[in-house]
Enzyme design. Sequence first.
Site, PDB file in Angstrom:
ATOM      1  N   ASP A  69       0.822  -1.210   0.000  1.00 25.70           N
ATOM      2  CA  ASP A  69       0.000   0.000   0.000  1.00 25.70           C
ATOM      3  C   ASP A  69       0.864   1.272   0.000  1.00 25.70           C
ATOM      4  O   ASP A  69       2.030   1.252   0.380  1.00 25.70           O
ATOM      5  CB  ASP A  69      -0.900  -0.010   1.240  1.00 25.70           C
ATOM      6  CG  ASP A  69      -2.152   0.844   1.078  1.00 25.70           C
ATOM      7  OD1 ASP A  69      -2.267   1.572   0.075  1.00 25.70           O
ATOM      8  OD2 ASP A  69      -3.010   0.765   1.972  1.00 25.70           O
ATOM      9  N   ASP A 146      -6.356  -6.400  -1.299  1.00 26.37           N
ATOM     10  CA  ASP A 146      -6.780  -6.246   0.087  1.00 26.37           C
ATOM     11  C   ASP A 146      -8.303  -6.078   0.176  1.00 26.37           C
ATOM     12  O   ASP A 146      -9.010  -6.092  -0.840  1.00 26.37           O
ATOM     13  CB  ASP A 146      -6.047  -5.063   0.708  1.00 26.37           C
ATOM     14  CG  ASP A 146      -5.657  -5.305   2.152  1.00 26.37           C
ATOM     15  OD1 ASP A 146      -6.336  -6.080   2.843  1.00 26.37           O
ATOM     16  OD2 ASP A 146      -4.665  -4.694   2.610  1.00 26.37           O
ATOM     17  N   GLU A 181      -8.125 -11.259   2.241  1.00 24.02           N
ATOM     18  CA  GLU A 181      -9.446 -11.050   2.823  1.00 24.02           C
ATOM     19  C   GLU A 181      -9.403 -11.162   4.346  1.00 24.02           C
ATOM     20  O   GLU A 181     -10.406 -10.937   5.005  1.00 24.02           O
ATOM     21  CB  GLU A 181     -10.422 -12.070   2.195  1.00 24.02           C
ATOM     22  CG  GLU A 181     -11.883 -11.917   2.545  1.00 24.02           C
ATOM     23  CD  GLU A 181     -12.281 -12.714   3.789  1.00 24.02           C
ATOM     24  OE1 GLU A 181     -13.398 -12.535   4.287  1.00 24.02           O
ATOM     25  OE2 GLU A 181     -11.449 -13.511   4.274  1.00 24.02           O
ATOM     26  N   ASP A 203      -3.535  -9.591  10.010  1.00 25.20           N
ATOM     27  CA  ASP A 203      -2.124  -9.239   9.779  1.00 25.20           C
ATOM     28  C   ASP A 203      -1.231  -9.845  10.851  1.00 25.20           C
ATOM     29  O   ASP A 203      -1.567  -9.856  12.040  1.00 25.20           O
ATOM     30  CB  ASP A 203      -1.943  -7.724   9.793  1.00 25.20           C
ATOM     31  CG  ASP A 203      -2.488  -7.062   8.541  1.00 25.20           C
ATOM     32  OD1 ASP A 203      -2.979  -7.780   7.647  1.00 25.20           O
ATOM     33  OD2 ASP A 203      -2.421  -5.827   8.456  1.00 25.20           O
TER      34      ASP A 203
END
Length: 388
Positions: A69, A146, A181, A203
């Site tokens: 990201d 994501d 997911e 995460d």
Amino acid sequence: MFFFSFVFLSLVSIISSLDNGLGKTPQMGWNSWNHFGCRINETVIRETADALISTGLAKAGYTYVNVDDCWASTRDSTTKFIQPDPSTFPSGMAALADYVHSRGLLFGLYSDAGYETCAGRPGSFGYEDIDAHVYAQWKVDYLKYDNCNSRPTNCTIKERYERMRDALNRTGRPIFYSACEWGEMLPALWFQSVANSWRTTGDIVDTWLLMLLNIDINNLFWSFAAPHGFNDPDMLEIGNGGMTYNEYRTHMSLWSIAKAPLLIGCDVRNISKESLELLTNPEVIAVNQDPLGLQGKKVRIDPYNGTEVWAGPLVNGSMAVVAFNRNNDVSQAVVVSFSDLGWKTTSQVNVRDLWARQDLGQFQGNYTALNIEPHGVQMLKMTLIALE
């Protein structure tokens, strides 16, 4: 029976898995998020590609260079093409991909199945075909997708991920599809035809307990992993400093036997000799990359002494085994019974220590890993030599 039960229970996954020519074994490479977060730029990525070469990591199999990201800024008001952040990626992503490819590596990007990414950058929902086209034009080889900021839509989670799968396939470019997911809707149960890998967990965090939480959750879905579609307990934390050397060796062992993606999450430009040794052991990597592609699992749990045995079949009929001591402060012996591996108690078995890279000899009935230190493992390859 153990070997055949693994094959039988994974058969549905093999039949229904997404076969886009990619992901025959778990992906290996590097991802920017764990260490850098949003503190990325094109210089970091170029230097990382160089470091993967100079350290020997690329030679060991770590070939994907994945930008997570925070690389994107806005969309062009006319074409709606997604634009890289001009302050951090002024040369553009096509030029960066060209550089990574010039080093003999593969280039990956990140997007999101919602309206915005987790960091608030443009998401791909509603722009799947446009974004897939742009990624193909940039020669992207890998997409991590994501699940943030997916405000109510007329699509289910599965449909949102299928939209990008189909858009990627329409480009004609082979792009590895990594679905992130977070395991909330149990994607292992229904993602085999959607993606090449799917996150089974939230995460990862660079601590012992949270690393174990991810691999324990991932273990629940062992039967759904197969070539072209693997469970993903998130990236490696080795080299980031939150665990001990011994704990990182356990981390690498469990990820390898579980056929998890091996995506380095540290700053490889400044990697230590110890971390490099853990990441490049060829015999441990060979377990992860074994072409049979079946995930190892827990086959024995001893709640009284805090030990476990993990095992999984290899293509030549051997078994990969991890003898694991979960205790915090007590060394333990871990007994590996050959009956837990589907072999007779009279079986003669050759045992090899993969971390020490040495043969330990022949054993009958069982093998005992002595004095495994707290949070430690012995990772083994066991090969049957006689049934009687």
